[in-house]
Design an enzyme around this catalytic site. Structure first.
Site, PDB file in Angstrom:
ATOM      1  N   LYS A  43      42.425  -4.474 -13.856  1.00  0.00           N
ATOM      2  CA  LYS A  43      43.038  -3.196 -13.496  1.00  0.00           C
ATOM      3  C   LYS A  43      41.961  -2.264 -12.970  1.00  0.00           C
ATOM      4  CE  LYS A  43      45.987   0.357 -15.689  1.00  0.00           C
ATOM      5  NZ  LYS A  43      46.702   0.687 -16.952  1.00  0.00           N
ATOM      6  N   SER A  76      51.466   0.582 -21.284  1.00  0.00           N
ATOM      7  CA  SER A  76      51.153   0.157 -19.911  1.00  0.00           C
ATOM      8  C   SER A  76      50.856  -1.317 -19.702  1.00  0.00           C
ATOM      9  CB  SER A  76      49.970   0.961 -19.388  1.00  0.00           C
ATOM     10  OG  SER A  76      50.437   2.200 -18.956  1.00  0.00           O
ATOM     11  N   SER A  98      51.647   1.531 -16.592  1.00  0.00           N
ATOM     12  CA  SER A  98      50.820   1.775 -15.427  1.00  0.00           C
ATOM     13  C   SER A  98      50.109   0.524 -14.910  1.00  0.00           C
ATOM     14  CB  SER A  98      49.768   2.842 -15.754  1.00  0.00           C
ATOM     15  OG  SER A  98      48.883   2.365 -16.748  1.00  0.00           O
TER      16      SER A  98
HETATM   17  N1  GLN Z   1      53.798   5.416 -19.435  1.00  0.00           N
HETATM   18  C1  GLN Z   1      52.837   5.959 -20.347  1.00  0.00           C
HETATM   19  C2  GLN Z   1      52.144   7.159 -19.738  1.00  0.00           C
HETATM   20  O1  GLN Z   1      52.409   7.448 -18.608  1.00  0.00           O
HETATM   21  C3  GLN Z   1      51.864   4.934 -20.756  1.00  0.00           C
HETATM   22  C4  GLN Z   1      50.705   4.787 -19.876  1.00  0.00           C
HETATM   23  C5  GLN Z   1      49.672   3.850 -20.394  1.00  0.00           C
HETATM   24  O2  GLN Z   1      49.901   3.102 -21.345  1.00  0.00           O
HETATM   25  N2  GLN Z   1      48.526   3.896 -19.773  1.00  0.00           N
HETATM   26  O3  GLN Z   1      51.378   7.824 -20.367  1.00  0.00           O
END
Ligand code: GLN
Length: 469
Positions: free
Chosen positions: A73, A172, A148
């Site tokens: 990532k 994410s 994400s």
């Molecule tokens: N969807 C969550 C957020 O936007 C989780 C994101 C993540 O785990 N990096 O914060």
């Protein structure tokens, strides 16, 4: 197609070279360019590593990940390679050191093939918040891959790499896994070093694998987990062998009634999860319905605390230290303001402002301190349930993947995280496994939450369920 590390090893046994295998992955990436999963393919360094590993295989000195091709990532640093957190503000920035996870993968002779698109600074649930355009779901390009770590999940689903690393602050890794029919593993907080991970919310962030096979999850976890002198929150506890073993006895599984009765859950996901509960019961396992009174508090607590931490972590991007600097700015103050205004995307700015607000004098106790107290209650209740059960079972996501541009309201987007943030607030390890296919054609996942630092049992239970469901 090399879907799993077992496929790669079978090819190596037949005499194929790592270089050849890598070429196949390069081709797949070209063919699926429209997914927008990769921000950059590290052609040269990957090829060099592949040649080195081929040589080591000949000498009989190759590490345990020899031939595994891994995408990372774009918030994980790799020395002398670009890293941008999918943000314009880090445009042109090259890392001067490698994340501990990258060092460990390379030491075991994995090939790092490139960096994967994600939501900007890992903030989002659909991968539509990248400064470099959205990622598309490998199973249907009209749909989002989740976020994400959407690039990581879509790449694994499309066989563009054997395994990908993602990061999970509020879901994410698990939510994109659920949306793409892959497996996604979030380790216990502190199990994997965060050194070299661009911080979003430091008391939540964990790096973990997305894969097509539980064996691959296990072997990558074995390699990346463990103490690290560069991250004082990385636990020194020993990492046991994680290779999945058959269950020694029937499982005792808690399932959270409120998750299945919650308003937003898709009826097919609910029905399939209930069916699984019944089948497991019929197979002799103990399935215990437990109540979890905090379901409605999970998302608000997570967003108060994670935005607070983000507002602090993102203060370092000031137009001076790293990456992007506004051309038009004059003087220090203006450089900060213009660089940040131009460099950050809309969602990131929203979160910096929300986080600054909850930390501000006068509101600190009402929001931040209060949310910390709620977090403790959530942790206590989660651990209380796990003191009496092997794992907690719940859906990963209330729905399947949605179409691009379908969810535009931030609150609706935040509610996507309702089932995933519990494990981040409590710190427990959690995994999403492919559970079924919806009549709309898209997959959805089953989530298991395990005991703190007991990745071993969680992986064993997962391997059992992969064959069972
Ligand atoms: N969807 C969550 C957020 O936007 C989780 C994101 C993540 O785990 N990096 O914060």
């Amino acid at each position: 197609m090399y879907k799993t590390f077992a496929d790669v090893k079978a090819a190596l046994d037949k005499g194929r070279s790592v270089e050849d295998i890598l070429k196949k992955y390069f081709n797949n990436i070209k063919e699926r360019k429209d997914l927008n999963a990769f921000l950059e393919v590290f052609e040269e360094s990957a090829q060099d590593k592949a040649r080195e590993v081929d040589e080591k295989i000949k000498q009989g000195t190759a590490g345990k990940l020899a031939g595994m091709v891994i995408g990372i990532k774009d918030n994980i640093c790799y020395k002398d390679h670009k890293v941008s957190a999918s943000s314009k503000i880090l445009e042109g920035f090259e890392s001067i050191y490698s994340a501990t996870v990258v060092e460990r993968l390379l030491e075991e002779d994995a090939v790092i093939i490139g960096r994967l698109n994600s939501d900007e600074f890992a903030m989002g649930s659909s991968n539509e918040n990248s400064a470099f355009g959205p990622v598309r779901n490998a199973l249907n390009e009209d749909f989002v891959p989740g976020g994400s770590s959407g690039g990581s999940a879509s790449a694994v689903a499309a066989n563009l790499c054997t395994v990908a690393l993602g990061s999970d602050t509020g879901g994410s890794i698990r939510q994109p896994a659920s949306f793409t029919g892959t497996l996604g593993f979030k380790p216990t907080y502190g199990r994997v070093s965060r050194h070299g991970l661009i911080a979003y919310a430091s008391s939540f962030d964990q790096i973990g694998p997305i894969a097509n096979d539980i064996q691959d999850v296990a072997v990558v976890m074995e390699v990346i987990a463990g103490g690290d002198e560069f991250d004082s929150t990385a636990s020194q506890r020993e990492v046991p062998s994680l290779s999945p073993k058959p269950l020694k006895s029937k499982l005792r599984i808690a399932y959270l009634k409120e998750t299945l009765d919650s308003d937003g859950i898709d009826p097919e996901i609910k029905a399939r999860t209930e069916q699984l509960v019944n089948c497991l019961r019929a197979d002799g396992h103990e399935l215990i319905p437990v109540s979890f009174d905090y379901l409605d508090y999970l998302v608000p607590t997570y967003y108060v605390l994670s935005t607070a931490e983000a507002s602090s972590n993102l203060a370092r991007f000031d137009g001076v230290h790293y990456g992007y600097r506004s051309d038009e700015a004059q003087g220090v103050e203006e450089t900060y303001i213009k660089s940040r205004t131009e460099g950050f995307g809309k969602e990131v700015k929203r979160r910096i402002m929300a986080g600054t607000f909850v930390l501000s004098q006068g509101y600190y106790d009402a929001y931040y301190t209060k949310a910390q107290k709620v977090r403790r209650k959530i942790q206590n209740r989660t651990n209380e349930i796990l003191a009496q059960n092997d794992v907690i079972l719940l859906p990963t996501t209330p729905t399947t993947a949605f179409e691009l541009d379908a969810v535009t309201d931030p609150i609706s987007m935040y509610l996507q995280d309702i089932f995933t943030v519990q494990a981040n607030l409590s710190g427990n390890p959690a995994i999403s496994l492919p559970l079924g296919q919806h009549s709309n054609g898209m997959p959805y996942g089953l989530q298991l939450i395990g005991k703190q630092f007991d990745e071993e049992s969680l992986i064993d239970a997962s391997a059992f369920l992969m064959d069972f469901c």
